[in-house]
Enzyme design. Structure first.
Site, short mmCIF file in Angstrom:
data_model
loop_
_atom_site.label_atom_id
_atom_site.label_comp_id
_atom_site.label_asym_id
_atom_site.label_seq_id
_atom_site.Cartn_x
_atom_site.Cartn_y
_atom_site.Cartn_z
N ASP A 190 0.85 -1.20 0.00
CA ASP A 190 0.00 0.00 0.00
C ASP A 190 0.88 1.24 0.00
OD1 ASP A 190 -2.42 1.38 2.34
OD2 ASP A 190 -2.42 1.35 0.15
N ASP A 234 3.02 4.96 -5.31
CA ASP A 234 2.30 6.20 -5.08
C ASP A 234 3.21 7.39 -5.35
OD1 ASP A 234 0.46 7.70 -2.27
OD2 ASP A 234 0.90 8.37 -4.32
N HIS A 243 -7.79 9.69 4.28
CA HIS A 243 -7.31 8.62 5.16
C HIS A 243 -7.70 8.97 6.59
CE1 HIS A 243 -4.01 7.54 2.07
NE2 HIS A 243 -4.95 6.60 2.05
N GLY A 244 -8.23 7.99 7.31
CA GLY A 244 -8.61 8.26 8.69
C GLY A 244 -10.03 8.82 8.75
N GLY A 259 -11.53 4.44 2.84
CA GLY A 259 -12.87 3.83 2.87
C GLY A 259 -13.61 4.00 4.18
N ASN A 288 -10.36 0.63 -0.05
CA ASN A 288 -9.40 0.42 1.03
C ASN A 288 -9.99 0.82 2.38
OD1 ASN A 288 -7.79 0.04 -1.19
ND2 ASN A 288 -6.32 1.63 -0.70
O1 G3H Z 1 -4.55 2.84 2.01
C1 G3H Z 1 -5.23 2.68 3.01
C2 G3H Z 1 -6.61 3.13 3.04
O2 G3H Z 1 -6.79 4.20 2.19
C3 G3H Z 1 -7.16 3.27 4.42
O3 G3H Z 1 -8.03 4.35 4.60
O4 G3H Z 1 -7.87 4.18 7.08
O5 G3H Z 1 -9.42 5.84 6.01
O6 G3H Z 1 -9.94 3.38 5.96
P1 G3H Z 1 -8.86 4.45 5.98
ZN ZN Z 2 -4.63 4.88 1.03
#
Ligand code: G3H
Ligand code: ZN
Length: 284
Positions: free
Chosen positions: A84, A106, A180-181, A210, A230
């Protein structure tokens, strides 16, 4: 079996569901996610950030742990081990040689030309090994491990087509408002841009961040070609809550299996809920 993401994501896009990427943070996550996938008969992507890999002892440790668990569980569903937010060609190469079946490079913070150059190199090496590749355009907000963004930059649909055509990547993560988060307020995803990208980009799309996205938006993103979603924070929050409750109830408890166990079950139930929400259950 351990597989790349290519087929599972294309099948998801063709059949209107998304496959979850659930990040590994330690042994308990690998146990919970693999158990959830087998019970749900769902394909699954085990996401591993560079920070999490360091914490677990390196890419080789992660691959050995996952392979051993799949052996011990008799896992029958398709599983991808995915780097990732890979930060360099070298890191992607290291993960590929350790046995990862998929990598994300990335380079979204670099200018498009540089993103194309590095991604092409990763694709060339990865595809030699039957490993799938994900790349990103725009900037996902928030912070995850060492991936920190100062604000959200929406991907440009025209640049998305150029990146995919020039590099041969297997899936694309166009940052369109996800974070994220935890979200501060309702997510504001760029569905107009997503629809534009769907019209010109033929590879499956990826939705990062996600956690906390309402089901209606999940379903809408799937309808616009997203077949990888994700999730990490939501599992971490569920685990922490369960462990905290046990330790608050029994402050003298010290056997890790007695307080970590309930946390593992909480992760598993969260993942099962996501697989049903994404529509990947019974799609193995
Ligand atoms: O790459 C990891 C994901 O984008 C996790 O996102 O922690 O907001 O669910 P999240
Ligand atoms: Zn991510």
């Amino acid at each position: 079996p351990l597989v790349s993401m290519k087929e599972m994501l294309e099948k998801g896009k063709d059949n209107g569901y998304a496959v979850g990427q659930f990040n590994l943070n330690n042994l308990e996550y690998a146990q919970a996610i693999l158990q959830a996938a087998e019970e749900e008969q769902s394909p699954v992507i085990l996401g591993v950030s560079e920070g999490a890999a360091r914490y677990m002892g390196g890419f080789n440790v992660v691959v050995s742990m996952v392979k051993a668990l799949m052996d011990s569980y008799g896992t029958t569903v398709p599983v991808a081990i995915h780097l990732d937010h890979g930060s360099s060609f070298a890191k992607c190469a290291e993960a590929i040689h350790a046995g990862f079946t998929s990598v994300m490079i990335d380079a979204s913070h670099d200018p498009l030309e540089e993103n194309i150059d590095i991604t092409k190199k990763v694709v060339e090496l990865a595809h030699l090994h039957g490993v799938s590749v994900e790349a990103e355009l725009g900037t996902v907000g928030g912070q995850e491990d060492d991936v920190v963004a100062d604000g959200v930059i929406y991907a440009d649909p025209k640049e998305c087509k150029v990146l995919v055509d020039e590099t041969g990547i297997d899936c694309l993560a166009p940052a369109l408002g996800s974070v994220h988060g935890p979200y501060k307020g309702e997510p504001n995803l760029g569905f107009k841009e997503m629809e534009e990208i769907l019209a010109t980009v033929k590879v499956p799309l990826v939705l990062h961040g996600g956690t906390g996205i309402p089901t209606k938006d999940i379903k809408r993103a799937i309808s616009f070609g997203t077949s990888k979603i994700n999730v990490n924070t939501e599992n971490q929050v569920a685990q922490a809550k369960a462990v905290r409750e046990v330790l608050q109830e029994k402050p003298d408890l010290y056997d890790p299996r007695k307080y970590l166990g309930p946390g593992t079950e909480a992760i598993k139930q969260t993942v099962i809920g996501k697989m049903r929400e994404f529509g990947s259950s019974q799609q193995a």
